[in-house]
Design a protein around this motif. Sequence first.
Motif, PDB file in Angstrom:
ATOM      1  N   ILE A   2       0.825  -1.274   0.104  1.00  0.00           N
ATOM      2  CA  ILE A   2       0.113   0.155  -0.140  1.00  0.00           C
ATOM      3  C   ILE A   2       0.896   1.081  -0.028  1.00  0.00           C
ATOM      4  CG2 ILE A   2      -1.740   1.397   1.240  1.00  0.00           C
ATOM      5  CD1 ILE A   2      -2.977  -1.132   2.057  1.00  0.00           C
ATOM      6  N   ILE A   3       0.737   2.036  -1.082  1.00  0.00           N
ATOM      7  CA  ILE A   3       1.488   3.306  -1.139  1.00  0.00           C
ATOM      8  C   ILE A   3       0.847   4.310  -0.633  1.00  0.00           C
ATOM      9  CG2 ILE A   3       2.668   4.742  -2.964  1.00  0.00           C
ATOM     10  CD1 ILE A   3       3.406   1.972  -2.905  1.00  0.00           C
ATOM     11  N   GLN A   4       1.360   5.367   0.134  1.00  0.00           N
ATOM     12  CA  GLN A   4       0.873   6.497   0.765  1.00  0.00           C
ATOM     13  C   GLN A   4       0.042   7.265  -0.330  1.00  0.00           C
ATOM     14  OE1 GLN A   4       1.018   7.438   3.876  1.00  0.00           O
ATOM     15  NE2 GLN A   4       2.131   5.399   4.362  1.00  0.00           N
ATOM     16  N   SER A   5      -1.198   7.781  -0.059  1.00  0.00           N
ATOM     17  CA  SER A   5      -2.261   8.228  -0.994  1.00  0.00           C
ATOM     18  C   SER A   5      -1.542   9.885  -1.169  1.00  0.00           C
ATOM     19  CB  SER A   5      -3.421   8.297  -0.568  1.00  0.00           C
ATOM     20  OG  SER A   5      -3.587   9.057   1.222  1.00  0.00           O
ATOM     21  N   ARG A  12       4.735   7.684  -6.667  1.00  0.00           N
ATOM     22  CA  ARG A  12       4.320   6.173  -6.409  1.00  0.00           C
ATOM     23  C   ARG A  12       5.016   5.395  -7.632  1.00  0.00           C
ATOM     24  NH1 ARG A  12      -2.022   5.861  -6.045  1.00  0.00           N
ATOM     25  NH2 ARG A  12      -2.358   6.445  -3.776  1.00  0.00           N
ATOM     26  N   LEU A  13       5.352   5.808  -8.656  1.00  0.00           N
ATOM     27  CA  LEU A  13       5.963   4.951  -9.591  1.00  0.00           C
ATOM     28  C   LEU A  13       7.292   4.848  -9.137  1.00  0.00           C
ATOM     29  CD1 LEU A  13       4.403   6.498 -12.637  1.00  0.00           C
ATOM     30  CD2 LEU A  13       4.094   4.316 -12.118  1.00  0.00           C
ATOM     31  N   ILE A  27      -2.092   7.891 -16.786  1.00  0.00           N
ATOM     32  CA  ILE A  27      -3.038   6.809 -16.304  1.00  0.00           C
ATOM     33  C   ILE A  27      -2.966   6.766 -14.826  1.00  0.00           C
ATOM     34  CG2 ILE A  27      -3.700   4.244 -16.486  1.00  0.00           C
ATOM     35  CD1 ILE A  27      -2.580   4.486 -19.196  1.00  0.00           C
ATOM     36  N   LEU A  28      -2.087   6.738 -14.042  1.00  0.00           N
ATOM     37  CA  LEU A  28      -2.107   6.796 -12.637  1.00  0.00           C
ATOM     38  C   LEU A  28      -2.633   7.834 -12.090  1.00  0.00           C
ATOM     39  CD1 LEU A  28      -1.784   5.123 -10.043  1.00  0.00           C
ATOM     40  CD2 LEU A  28       0.862   5.937 -10.129  1.00  0.00           C
ATOM     41  N   GLU A  29      -2.464   9.097 -12.729  1.00  0.00           N
ATOM     42  CA  GLU A  29      -3.235  10.212 -12.275  1.00  0.00           C
ATOM     43  C   GLU A  29      -4.610  10.289 -12.134  1.00  0.00           C
ATOM     44  OE1 GLU A  29      -0.898  13.559 -14.214  1.00  0.00           O
ATOM     45  OE2 GLU A  29       0.570  13.670 -12.687  1.00  0.00           O
ATOM     46  N   PHE A  30      -5.081   9.822 -13.524  1.00  0.00           N
ATOM     47  CA  PHE A  30      -6.504   9.491 -13.704  1.00  0.00           C
ATOM     48  C   PHE A  30      -7.204   8.716 -12.692  1.00  0.00           C
ATOM     49  CE2 PHE A  30      -9.855   7.551 -15.749  1.00  0.00           C
ATOM     50  CZ  PHE A  30     -10.970   8.511 -15.817  1.00  0.00           C
ATOM     51  N   LEU A  71      -0.221  -0.518  -7.234  1.00  0.00           N
ATOM     52  CA  LEU A  71      -0.452   0.623  -7.175  1.00  0.00           C
ATOM     53  C   LEU A  71      -1.886   1.119  -7.468  1.00  0.00           C
ATOM     54  CD1 LEU A  71       2.606   2.205  -9.239  1.00  0.00           C
ATOM     55  CD2 LEU A  71       2.207   2.113  -6.804  1.00  0.00           C
ATOM     56  N   VAL A  72      -2.612  -0.114  -8.074  1.00  0.00           N
ATOM     57  CA  VAL A  72      -3.930   0.272  -8.404  1.00  0.00           C
ATOM     58  C   VAL A  72      -4.803  -1.173  -7.922  1.00  0.00           C
ATOM     59  CG1 VAL A  72      -3.714   1.863 -10.161  1.00  0.00           C
ATOM     60  CG2 VAL A  72      -4.225  -0.515 -10.722  1.00  0.00           C
ATOM     61  N   ARG A  73      -6.083  -1.058  -7.537  1.00  0.00           N
ATOM     62  CA  ARG A  73      -6.863  -2.433  -7.422  1.00  0.00           C
ATOM     63  C   ARG A  73      -7.379  -2.609  -8.818  1.00  0.00           C
ATOM     64  NH1 ARG A  73      -9.542  -1.104  -1.602  1.00  0.00           N
ATOM     65  NH2 ARG A  73      -7.659  -1.082  -0.414  1.00  0.00           N
TER      66      ARG A  73
END
Length: 136
Positions: A2-5, A12-13, A27-30, A71-73
């Motif tokens: 789990i990465i800090q929000s 994060r990357l 894509i991650l920012e979105f 990084l995403v679910r």
Amino acid sequence: MIIQSSLSAQDRLREAGIRVTVPRVSILEFLMKDKTHPTCEAIYDAVKNNVDTLSLASVYNVTEKLYEAGLVRRLLSPDGEYHYDGVYGFHGHFFCNKCNSIFDIKCDKNIEYEELKGAQVQTVSFSTYGICPKCN
């Protein structure tokens, strides 16, 4: 993992050991901002104007890499498609069987289950299915 929000998409990357590229950041920012749990097609439609070289295949590849890195679910919905969630923190999901919407549910992560005493829980998934308030 789990990465800090509070971290940016680039941070994060980097923390996950993934090379920072424009498609990955976009894509991650979105996904960090979007609360609709989009499919790859919806992500592509939302991000394609920001990244000149973006293809639908790239979106599939990037989302898979982000998922594998934690990084995403990735959620498999009743419609049989994968949907992506960039919001971290402990929460569950509600799937509407009528309109196919997905939304987050607050959950208590401190509940202790007698059946799990002595177990090392590594992942918790909380999903509910039914008719959302809008459709009911």
